[in-house]
Design an enzyme around this catalytic site. Structure first.
Site, PDB file in Angstrom:
ATOM      1  N   ILE A  51       9.754  16.263  -7.449  1.00 23.35           N
ATOM      2  CA  ILE A  51       8.959  15.940  -6.262  1.00 23.35           C
ATOM      3  C   ILE A  51       9.756  15.155  -5.227  1.00 23.35           C
ATOM      4  CG2 ILE A  51       6.888  14.739  -5.463  1.00 23.35           C
ATOM      5  CD1 ILE A  51       5.809  15.071  -8.337  1.00 23.35           C
ATOM      6  N   HIS A 108      -7.535   5.228 -10.498  1.00 22.75           N
ATOM      7  CA  HIS A 108      -7.607   4.586 -11.816  1.00 22.75           C
ATOM      8  C   HIS A 108      -7.269   3.106 -11.769  1.00 22.75           C
ATOM      9  CE1 HIS A 108      -6.926   8.872 -13.649  1.00 22.75           C
ATOM     10  NE2 HIS A 108      -8.154   8.683 -13.218  1.00 22.75           N
ATOM     11  N   GLN A 121      -3.520   8.980  -9.154  1.00 17.70           N
ATOM     12  CA  GLN A 121      -4.047   8.700 -10.484  1.00 17.70           C
ATOM     13  C   GLN A 121      -3.189   7.627 -11.160  1.00 17.70           C
ATOM     14  OE1 GLN A 121      -3.775  13.117 -11.386  1.00 17.70           O
ATOM     15  NE2 GLN A 121      -5.631  12.645 -12.505  1.00 17.70           N
TER      16      GLN A 121
END
Ligand code: ZN
Length: 243
Positions: free
Chosen positions: A232, A120, A102
């Protein structure tokens, strides 16, 4: 929470991993999520970010759009972080088939990922709204006027990113759905899964092996096989190092 060892074992067996990422993938590259507004930020702009990144705002307040875009959306000097590099490595090992993102920052490609599906769009792609001439990010960044104009025809050059009020590109969406449908493990990182239609796409995963990595809870926590709330980059880097 799940254990790192469980994730290592899962990924050892996997052959068709897809990573579905949101803003949290890039926060370790010092690109803040524009949705998480702080007080200072609200003081500086009269409108919420969703308004300033909408198509109607771009059309009617083009100069204010570009001021906000350069100030809060563009990070031309941002570097990929451990998450981007580890995912590129997973791809080169033949275990990861696609990154669906995204984000619009292009950091996965900069880290070496080849198959990146940008839901996007990307700040690296820009085009003239009049003659469709293509421009690099540098052209927008180095424009002497607030609004970048086409050197061919003088039209406004806009980023090839999906504004609020605009639909996602159908071909891009189909490619994402195909990749997610075929995945044996779907790692969802750095997104609270609230932005539709992108967030709804993870429903296409068939294999019930969803791994969620997010600092806060998501609507999909009960559907996930594993869940982690740590950074992450740190987690994926350590795990990929053990494969
Ligand atoms: Zn033009």
């Amino acid at each position: 929470m799940s254990t790192e060892k469980q994730l290592v074992e899962l990924l050892k067996k996997a052959t068709n991993i897809v990573y579905f990422g949101g803003a949290g993938t890039s926060t370790e590259s010092k690109i803040p999520d524009f949705r998480s507004q702080d007080g200072l930020y609200s003081l500086k702009y009269k409108y919420p970010p969703e308004t300033m990144l909408s198509r109607s705002f771009f059309d009617t307040h083009t100069e204010e759009f570009f001021e906000f875009y350069r100030d809060k959306v563009l990070y031309p000097d941002a570097k990929p972080n451990k998450a981007h590099y580890a995912l590129a490595k997973l791809e080169s090992m033949g275990k990861l088939s696609a990154v669906v993102t995204q984000n619009i920052d292009g950091l996965h490609q900069l880290a070496g990922s080849k198959d990146v599906i940008e839901l996007h769009g990307s700040v690296h792609k820009n085009y003239c709204t009049r003659c469709n001439a293509k421009y690099e990010l540098h052209y927008v960044v180095s424009s002497e006027t607030v609004i970048p104009h086409c050197r061919e025809c003088g039209g406004v050059v806009r980023p090839d990113v999906v504004f609020y009020e605009e639909g996602l590109d159908q071909d891009v969406m189909m490619a994402a759905v195909e990749a997610i449908s075929a995945s044996d493990v779907l790692i969802v990182g750095g997104t609270s899964l609230v932005v539709y239609p992108a967030a709804g796409m993870i429903r296409y995963h068939q294999n019930k092996q969803i791994v969620l990595i997010n600092k806060s809870e998501t609507n999909y926590d009960d559907k996930a096989l594993m869940r982690f709330d740590e950074a992450i980059g740190e987690l994926i880097d350590r795990v990929v190092g053990q494969l």
